[in-house]
Design a protein around this motif. Structure first.
Motif, PDB file in Angstrom:
ATOM      1  N   VAL A   1       0.904  -1.191  -0.044  1.00 12.76           N
ATOM      2  CA  VAL A   1      -0.065  -0.119   0.063  1.00 12.76           C
ATOM      3  C   VAL A   1       0.916   1.281   0.025  1.00 12.76           C
ATOM      4  CG1 VAL A   1      -1.442   1.180   1.546  1.00 12.76           C
ATOM      5  CG2 VAL A   1      -2.085  -1.088   0.989  1.00 12.76           C
TER       6      VAL A   1
ATOM      7  N   LEU B   1      -7.925   0.341   2.304  1.00 15.13           N
ATOM      8  CA  LEU B   1      -7.112  -0.180   3.049  1.00 15.13           C
ATOM      9  C   LEU B   1      -7.727  -0.949   4.025  1.00 15.13           C
ATOM     10  CD1 LEU B   1      -4.406  -0.884   3.894  1.00 15.13           C
ATOM     11  CD2 LEU B   1      -4.142   1.261   5.297  1.00 15.13           C
TER      12      LEU B   1
ATOM     13  N   ARG C   1      -8.951  -4.143   2.166  1.00 14.84           N
ATOM     14  CA  ARG C   1      -7.824  -5.037   2.126  1.00 14.84           C
ATOM     15  C   ARG C   1      -7.524  -5.873   3.264  1.00 14.84           C
ATOM     16  NH1 ARG C   1      -3.836  -1.944  -1.832  1.00 14.84           N
ATOM     17  NH2 ARG C   1      -2.632  -4.109  -2.148  1.00 14.84           N
TER      18      ARG C   1
END
Length: 100
Positions: A29, A77, A80
């Motif tokens: 990320v 995020l 994920r």
């Protein structure tokens, strides 16, 4: 318009294997968002044996369009992390040093 932001986010209280998975995810990320020169990813072991993985900037990061980027980044995020470790949640702690 640009803004200075202290970047801080993490996942806390993880099992050791889960912490490794989150660390790897955070590396991806950070690279995808071109923050690799701006932040440090760290792991910490807690007294009870759990682990924390967090990302912290070493100095305020200059963002252009932060207010548009932030909600998309946070949602992506969270999704994920939830896919990787279902009960895990990301804690975000953005700081605006220019407002202090």
């Amino acid at each position: 318009m640009s803004v200075n932001i202290d970047v801080r986010f993490g996942v806390y209280g993880l099992a050791p294997a889960d912490a490794d998975a989150i660390y790897t995810l955070f590396e991806q990320v950070v690279e995808e968002n071109r923050l690799e020169r701006e932040v440090v990813i760290s792991r910490r072991e807690n007294p009870e044996g759990t682990r924390d993985v967090h990302v912290v900037s070493q100095h305020p990061v200059i963002f252009s369009g932060f207010y548009k980027w932030r909600p998309t980044f946070e949602k992506s995020l969270q999704l994920r992390v939830a896919e990787a470790i279902p009960p895990a949640k990301v804690v975000f702690d953005w700081n605006y040093p220019d407002e202090d």
